[in-house]
Scaffold this motif. Structure first.
Motif, short mmCIF file in Angstrom:
data_model
loop_
_atom_site.label_atom_id
_atom_site.label_comp_id
_atom_site.label_asym_id
_atom_site.label_seq_id
_atom_site.Cartn_x
_atom_site.Cartn_y
_atom_site.Cartn_z
N THR A 240 51.94 52.43 95.74
CA THR A 240 52.66 53.65 95.36
C THR A 240 53.61 54.15 96.44
O THR A 240 54.66 54.74 96.13
CB THR A 240 51.66 54.76 95.02
OG1 THR A 240 50.84 55.02 96.16
CG2 THR A 240 50.77 54.34 93.85
N ASP A 241 53.26 53.96 97.72
CA ASP A 241 54.09 54.49 98.81
C ASP A 241 54.11 53.46 99.95
O ASP A 241 53.39 53.59 100.96
CB ASP A 241 53.53 55.82 99.30
CG ASP A 241 54.51 56.55 100.21
OD1 ASP A 241 55.50 55.92 100.65
OD2 ASP A 241 54.28 57.73 100.51
N PRO A 242 54.91 52.41 99.82
CA PRO A 242 54.93 51.35 100.84
C PRO A 242 55.29 51.86 102.24
O PRO A 242 54.77 51.36 103.24
CB PRO A 242 55.99 50.37 100.31
CG PRO A 242 56.06 50.65 98.84
CD PRO A 242 55.80 52.12 98.69
N GLU A 243 56.16 52.84 102.35
CA GLU A 243 56.55 53.34 103.67
C GLU A 243 55.37 54.01 104.37
O GLU A 243 55.16 53.82 105.58
CB GLU A 243 57.72 54.33 103.53
CG GLU A 243 59.02 53.69 103.14
CD GLU A 243 59.46 52.65 104.16
OE1 GLU A 243 59.25 52.88 105.38
OE2 GLU A 243 60.00 51.60 103.76
N GLN A 244 54.59 54.80 103.62
CA GLN A 244 53.41 55.42 104.22
C GLN A 244 52.39 54.36 104.58
O GLN A 244 51.70 54.48 105.61
CB GLN A 244 52.81 56.43 103.22
CG GLN A 244 51.70 57.29 103.82
CD GLN A 244 52.19 58.21 104.92
OE1 GLN A 244 53.37 58.60 104.93
NE2 GLN A 244 51.32 58.55 105.85
N ALA A 245 52.24 53.33 103.75
CA ALA A 245 51.33 52.24 104.08
C ALA A 245 51.78 51.52 105.34
O ALA A 245 50.97 51.11 106.19
CB ALA A 245 51.25 51.26 102.90
N ARG A 246 53.12 51.34 105.48
CA ARG A 246 53.64 50.71 106.70
C ARG A 246 53.31 51.54 107.93
O ARG A 246 52.95 51.01 108.99
CB ARG A 246 55.16 50.54 106.56
CG ARG A 246 55.80 49.82 107.75
CD ARG A 246 57.31 49.83 107.63
NE ARG A 246 57.73 49.14 106.42
CZ ARG A 246 57.91 47.81 106.35
NH1 ARG A 246 57.71 47.06 107.42
NH2 ARG A 246 58.31 47.27 105.22
N ALA A 247 53.40 52.87 107.81
CA ALA A 247 53.06 53.74 108.94
C ALA A 247 51.59 53.61 109.30
O ALA A 247 51.21 53.62 110.48
CB ALA A 247 53.40 55.19 108.60
N ALA A 248 50.74 53.49 108.28
CA ALA A 248 49.31 53.32 108.55
C ALA A 248 49.05 52.01 109.28
O ALA A 248 48.24 51.95 110.22
CB ALA A 248 48.52 53.39 107.24
N LEU A 249 49.73 50.94 108.84
CA LEU A 249 49.56 49.65 109.51
C LEU A 249 50.07 49.71 110.95
O LEU A 249 49.51 49.08 111.85
CB LEU A 249 50.28 48.56 108.73
CG LEU A 249 49.69 48.21 107.36
CD1 LEU A 249 50.56 47.19 106.65
CD2 LEU A 249 48.27 47.67 107.53
N THR A 250 51.15 50.45 111.17
CA THR A 250 51.67 50.60 112.54
C THR A 250 50.65 51.32 113.42
O THR A 250 50.44 50.96 114.60
CB THR A 250 52.99 51.39 112.51
OG1 THR A 250 53.94 50.71 111.68
CG2 THR A 250 53.57 51.54 113.91
N THR A 251 50.01 52.34 112.85
CA THR A 251 48.97 53.05 113.61
C THR A 251 47.81 52.12 113.92
O THR A 251 47.24 52.14 115.03
CB THR A 251 48.48 54.26 112.81
OG1 THR A 251 49.59 55.13 112.55
CG2 THR A 251 47.41 55.02 113.58
N ILE A 252 47.42 51.30 112.96
CA ILE A 252 46.33 50.33 113.18
C ILE A 252 46.70 49.38 114.32
O ILE A 252 45.88 49.08 115.20
CB ILE A 252 46.04 49.56 111.89
CG1 ILE A 252 45.39 50.48 110.85
CG2 ILE A 252 45.16 48.35 112.16
CD1 ILE A 252 45.19 49.84 109.50
#
Length: 420
Positions: A240-252
């Motif tokens: 639903t929100d690939p950009e927010q998922a990308r930010a989560a992966l960056t934090t990981i």
């Protein structure tokens, strides 16, 4: 196999310990049993035989050495082979052989050395009564022979000894046992010192293992908690929100990189004990990083008060306490808001020279215990106790959970100096 081992050891081992059949058929001593002192016994036997031969030249009034005398000397010396395994028996055996030797009228000489060595071994091994008994038996028997039985014992026409000679022999016996007692006491002291050093080394090793365990727990628990939360966010928003998922992966990625760096630093201390760390230990100057990581995990953290300047040990402890407390909020609390409050100063008159560090959340607990599994709280208490401080952790009356740490701003040694 036994013959191969004997040939492999060569003559030096055979000379030191004797043939294999002196101990066991395969040439190895049984566990818990001492090797037979073959080499020292051979040297003592040679000395006793040679010394008695030379001593006989100046004692023409005594019986000359013959085959029976040499047999008695060999018996007295040969018993010393078993002085470490059967110290009490050897002490009485050498004293009996020496008494028979002297009662038969043979010359005085190194035969007394066999009694001294056997009694020394008995005392050192803890058989003090046996040593005293053997010395007393030898002296009493010699006293009986010298003052009464000499009339019927060889050599013919031998006169009785005077009391001074018996006092000399008694003094010799007391000196032998006294020296043995001194050696026993010193040996026990050395054994206690070795045991104390070994205990201290084990204690230091245990403390180091606990320290490393605390560091690894604090690093991994915090970072993995952030990674777990962000992974859940990424999975939920992946479609639903690939950009927010990308930010989560960056934090990981950032959290895992930081965790790997800190774990590597801890492991480096294991590979090179005493070496200087490659990176400085974390402290309250990195509090902003903790706040950002908590924000990435969905937790808002308010900091009240100014973090004080602390010594390295207290600075690390305060940082780890805040880190563990925030980790517990992320993992075990339903609240998405936490407060970190610093109360304290460097002015002893104003605040007693102690830092009061408080971490609160509003709850409620999402698991069995808002405080966590217990390992983190135990680690916090250990860190505070090592500095002379305290930790209080538990539910608040109005809900939520509180961690309150009180850390001295100076060490105990410094406080004692100031009191002086």
């Amino acid at each position: 196999m036994g013959e191969q081992r004997v040939r492999g050891h060569g003559p030096p081992q055979w000379w030191r310990y004797g043939p294999p059949w002196w101990n066991r058929p395969d040439g190895d001593a049984e566990p818990g049993r001492a090797r037979l002192p073959w080499r020292s016994t051979v040297l003592l036997t040679a000395f006793v035989l040679a010394g008695s031969h030379f001593a006989a030249h100046g004692q023409y009034h005594r019986e000359q050495l013959d085959g029976y005398a040499r047999v008695l000397l060999l018996v007295a010396s040969g018993l010393l082979l078993w002085r470490q395994r059967y110290p009490a028996f050897v002490a009485y055996g050498t004293a009996t052989a020496a008494l028979v030797y002297l009662g038969a009228g043979y010359p005085y000489g190194p035969v007394f050395l066999t009694v001294a060595v056997s009694c020394f071994s008995a005392v050192v091994a803890g058989h003090r009564r046996a040593a005293w008994g053997a010395i007393g038996m030898l002296w009493a028997g010699h006293l009986l022979v010298a003052l009464w039985l000499y009339r019927w014992l060889p050599p013919p026409g031998d006169g009785g000894a005077n009391i001074n000679q018996e006092i000399v022999i008694a003094t010799w016996g007391v000196a032998v046992v006294a020296v043995s007692e001194l050696a026993r006491v010193r040996r026990e002291q050395w054994a206690r010192e070795r045991a104390d050093r070994a205990l201290a080394a084990r204690r230091r090793a245990d403390e180091e293992r606990l320290r490393i365990a605390r560091e690894l727990h604090d690093v991994l628990a915090h970072s993995i908690s952030v990674i777990n939360v962000q992974a859940g966010v990424g999975l939920a928003l992946l479609d639903t929100d690939p950009e927010q998922a990308r930010a989560a992966l960056t934090t990981i990625k950032a959290a895992s990189k930081e965790a790997l760096g800190e774990v590597r630093q801890v492991l480096d201390t294991l590979r090179a004990p005493g070496a200087a760390p490659r990176a400085p230990a974390p402290g309250l100057d990195r509090l902003s990083e903790l706040v950002e990581q908590a924000a990435d995990a969905g937790l808002t953290v308010d900091v009240e008060g100014e973090p004080p300047s602390l010594p390295p040990g207290a600075d690390l402890a305060a940082f780890r306490i805040v880190q563990e407390a925030l980790t517990n909020v992320v993992r075990h609390s339903g609240s998405r808001h936490a407060r970190v409050c610093f109360e304290g100063c460097n002015d002893d008159a104003a605040c007693g020279g102690a830092l009061r560090l408080r971490i609160d959340d509003d709850g409620p607990a999402t698991g069995a215990d808002a405080g966590g599994s217990g390992n983190g709280l135990a680690g916090m208490r250990e860190r505070a106790a090592a500095l002379g401080g305290t930790i209080e952790a538990g539910p608040r009356p109005d809900g939520g959970f509180r961690v309150l740490a009180v850390l001295p701003l100076k060490s105990k040694a410094k406080a004692k100096e100031d009191d002086r």
